[in-house]
Motif scaffolding. Structure first.
Motif, PDB file in Angstrom:
ATOM      1  N   MET A   1       0.836  -1.182   0.000  1.00 44.02           N
ATOM      2  CA  MET A   1       0.000   0.000   0.000  1.00 44.02           C
ATOM      3  C   MET A   1       0.885   1.250   0.000  1.00 44.02           C
ATOM      4  O   MET A   1       1.834   1.343   0.759  1.00 44.02           O
ATOM      5  CB  MET A   1      -0.923  -0.008   1.218  1.00 44.02           C
ATOM      6  N   ILE A   2       0.551   2.183  -0.844  1.00 51.99           N
ATOM      7  CA  ILE A   2       1.306   3.430  -0.954  1.00 51.99           C
ATOM      8  C   ILE A   2       0.927   4.358   0.193  1.00 51.99           C
ATOM      9  O   ILE A   2      -0.253   4.559   0.475  1.00 51.99           O
ATOM     10  CB  ILE A   2       1.020   4.104  -2.309  1.00 51.99           C
ATOM     11  N   GLN A   3       1.953   4.919   0.832  1.00 55.34           N
ATOM     12  CA  GLN A   3       1.732   5.877   1.914  1.00 55.34           C
ATOM     13  C   GLN A   3       2.568   7.121   1.663  1.00 55.34           C
ATOM     14  O   GLN A   3       3.624   7.052   1.043  1.00 55.34           O
ATOM     15  CB  GLN A   3       2.129   5.266   3.247  1.00 55.34           C
ATOM     16  N   HIS A   4       2.112   8.246   2.167  1.00 58.52           N
ATOM     17  CA  HIS A   4       2.823   9.529   2.092  1.00 58.52           C
ATOM     18  C   HIS A   4       3.191   9.890   0.652  1.00 58.52           C
ATOM     19  O   HIS A   4       4.312  10.299   0.357  1.00 58.52           O
ATOM     20  CB  HIS A   4       4.070   9.513   2.971  1.00 58.52           C
ATOM     21  N   PHE A   5       2.225   9.765  -0.241  1.00 62.32           N
ATOM     22  CA  PHE A   5       2.425  10.067  -1.657  1.00 62.32           C
ATOM     23  C   PHE A   5       2.595  11.568  -1.865  1.00 62.32           C
ATOM     24  O   PHE A   5       1.836  12.366  -1.327  1.00 62.32           O
ATOM     25  CB  PHE A   5       1.222   9.568  -2.462  1.00 62.32           C
ATOM     26  N   GLN A   6       3.607  11.941  -2.634  1.00 64.56           N
ATOM     27  CA  GLN A   6       3.838  13.340  -3.005  1.00 64.56           C
ATOM     28  C   GLN A   6       4.222  13.398  -4.476  1.00 64.56           C
ATOM     29  O   GLN A   6       4.831  12.465  -5.001  1.00 64.56           O
ATOM     30  CB  GLN A   6       4.969  13.953  -2.188  1.00 64.56           C
ATOM     31  N   TYR A   7       3.872  14.502  -5.120  1.00 65.92           N
ATOM     32  CA  TYR A   7       4.286  14.703  -6.511  1.00 65.92           C
ATOM     33  C   TYR A   7       4.490  16.198  -6.738  1.00 65.92           C
ATOM     34  O   TYR A   7       3.976  17.033  -6.000  1.00 65.92           O
ATOM     35  CB  TYR A   7       3.242  14.151  -7.487  1.00 65.92           C
ATOM     36  N   LYS A   8       5.263  16.525  -7.762  1.00 66.25           N
ATOM     37  CA  LYS A   8       5.414  17.913  -8.185  1.00 66.25           C
ATOM     38  C   LYS A   8       5.816  17.921  -9.651  1.00 66.25           C
ATOM     39  O   LYS A   8       6.328  16.937 -10.185  1.00 66.25           O
ATOM     40  CB  LYS A   8       6.434  18.666  -7.325  1.00 66.25           C
ATOM     41  N   SER A   9       5.578  19.042 -10.288  1.00 62.73           N
ATOM     42  CA  SER A   9       5.908  19.193 -11.697  1.00 62.73           C
ATOM     43  C   SER A   9       7.418  19.140 -11.888  1.00 62.73           C
ATOM     44  O   SER A   9       8.179  19.646 -11.072  1.00 62.73           O
ATOM     45  CB  SER A   9       5.357  20.533 -12.210  1.00 62.73           C
ATOM     46  N   MET A  10       7.846  18.524 -12.969  1.00 57.53           N
ATOM     47  CA  MET A  10       9.276  18.451 -13.283  1.00 57.53           C
ATOM     48  C   MET A  10       9.818  19.810 -13.728  1.00 57.53           C
ATOM     49  O   MET A  10      11.009  20.051 -13.635  1.00 57.53           O
ATOM     50  CB  MET A  10       9.533  17.464 -14.428  1.00 57.53           C
ATOM     51  N   TYR A  11       8.945  20.644 -14.239  1.00 57.01           N
ATOM     52  CA  TYR A  11       9.367  21.892 -14.856  1.00 57.01           C
ATOM     53  C   TYR A  11       8.746  23.090 -14.149  1.00 57.01           C
ATOM     54  O   TYR A  11       7.637  22.995 -13.633  1.00 57.01           O
ATOM     55  CB  TYR A  11       8.964  21.901 -16.331  1.00 57.01           C
ATOM     56  N   GLU A  12       9.446  24.194 -14.168  1.00 53.42           N
ATOM     57  CA  GLU A  12       8.892  25.421 -13.593  1.00 53.42           C
ATOM     58  C   GLU A  12       7.650  25.852 -14.354  1.00 53.42           C
ATOM     59  O   GLU A  12       6.706  26.357 -13.771  1.00 53.42           O
ATOM     60  CB  GLU A  12       9.948  26.534 -13.593  1.00 53.42           C
ATOM     61  N   ASN A  13       7.670  25.671 -15.669  1.00 53.41           N
ATOM     62  CA  ASN A  13       6.499  25.948 -16.498  1.00 53.41           C
ATOM     63  C   ASN A  13       5.549  24.765 -16.322  1.00 53.41           C
ATOM     64  O   ASN A  13       5.730  23.718 -16.928  1.00 53.41           O
ATOM     65  CB  ASN A  13       6.903  26.103 -17.965  1.00 53.41           C
ATOM     66  N   THR A  14       4.547  24.932 -15.483  1.00 51.96           N
ATOM     67  CA  THR A  14       3.665  23.815 -15.157  1.00 51.96           C
ATOM     68  C   THR A  14       2.779  23.390 -16.318  1.00 51.96           C
ATOM     69  O   THR A  14       2.056  22.402 -16.208  1.00 51.96           O
ATOM     70  CB  THR A  14       2.783  24.155 -13.936  1.00 51.96           C
ATOM     71  N   GLU A  15       2.820  24.106 -17.431  1.00 54.21           N
ATOM     72  CA  GLU A  15       2.083  23.699 -18.626  1.00 54.21           C
ATOM     73  C   GLU A  15       2.732  22.487 -19.278  1.00 54.21           C
ATOM     74  O   GLU A  15       2.089  21.746 -20.011  1.00 54.21           O
ATOM     75  CB  GLU A  15       2.007  24.852 -19.636  1.00 54.21           C
ATOM     76  N   LEU A  16       4.034  22.288 -19.036  1.00 55.75           N
ATOM     77  CA  LEU A  16       4.737  21.142 -19.601  1.00 55.75           C
ATOM     78  C   LEU A  16       4.453  19.906 -18.755  1.00 55.75           C
ATOM     79  O   LEU A  16       4.568  19.946 -17.532  1.00 55.75           O
ATOM     80  CB  LEU A  16       6.248  21.402 -19.641  1.00 55.75           C
ATOM     81  N   PRO A  17       4.083  18.811 -19.391  1.00 57.30           N
ATOM     82  CA  PRO A  17       3.762  17.610 -18.612  1.00 57.30           C
ATOM     83  C   PRO A  17       5.010  16.860 -18.144  1.00 57.30           C
ATOM     84  O   PRO A  17       6.044  16.880 -18.800  1.00 57.30           O
ATOM     85  CB  PRO A  17       2.958  16.763 -19.592  1.00 57.30           C
ATOM     86  N   GLY A  18       4.889  16.216 -17.022  1.00 54.60           N
ATOM     87  CA  GLY A  18       5.964  15.436 -16.426  1.00 54.60           C
ATOM     88  C   GLY A  18       6.043  15.764 -14.947  1.00 54.60           C
ATOM     89  O   GLY A  18       5.971  16.932 -14.568  1.00 54.60           O
TER      90      GLY A  18
ATOM     91  N   LEU B   1      10.072   1.244   2.636  1.00 54.93           N
ATOM     92  CA  LEU B   1      11.047   1.774   1.678  1.00 54.93           C
ATOM     93  C   LEU B   1      10.487   3.016   0.997  1.00 54.93           C
ATOM     94  O   LEU B   1       9.297   3.072   0.674  1.00 54.93           O
ATOM     95  CB  LEU B   1      11.379   0.751   0.598  1.00 54.93           C
ATOM     96  N   LYS B   2      11.373   3.979   0.753  1.00 50.80           N
ATOM     97  CA  LYS B   2      10.966   5.174   0.019  1.00 50.80           C
ATOM     98  C   LYS B   2      11.255   4.947  -1.461  1.00 50.80           C
ATOM     99  O   LYS B   2      12.380   4.617  -1.842  1.00 50.80           O
ATOM    100  CB  LYS B   2      11.724   6.406   0.508  1.00 50.80           C
ATOM    101  N   TYR B   3      10.233   5.122  -2.273  1.00 49.42           N
ATOM    102  CA  TYR B   3      10.365   5.005  -3.725  1.00 49.42           C
ATOM    103  C   TYR B   3      10.243   6.390  -4.331  1.00 49.42           C
ATOM    104  O   TYR B   3       9.415   7.197  -3.905  1.00 49.42           O
ATOM    105  CB  TYR B   3       9.268   4.105  -4.297  1.00 49.42           C
TER     106      TYR B   3
END
Length: 69
Positions: free
Chosen positions: A1-18, A28-30
């Motif tokens: 089970m996934i815990q403490h999920f976080q995400y952020k944009s790869m790029y400063e320009n948030t219009e770019l996907p990734g 374990l931290k993935y």
């Protein structure tokens, strides 16, 4: 089970996907990169083969919920 999920944009320009993501599973931290086509690139630990598909499925669902809502 996934815990403490976080995400952020790869790029400063948030219009770019990734996005970069991190979460904990079984103590374990993935971390990795989630690309616009749904490809997942692991950057630190690669999940064991018997858990990888399940974790990818959970990760796709979280990204769909948070990013593409």
């Amino acid at each position: 089970m996934i815990q403490h999920f976080q995400y952020k944009s790869m790029y400063e320009n948030t219009e770019l996907p990734g996005w970069t993501f991190s979460f904990y599973c079984s103590g374990l931290k993935y971390e990795g990169n989630y690309h616009k086509n749904g490809t997942i690139e692991w950057t630190n630990h690669v999940p064991p083969a018997d858990k990888e598909e399940d974790l990818k499925k959970q990760l796709h669902e979280l990204m769909l919920f948070h990013v593409y809502e």
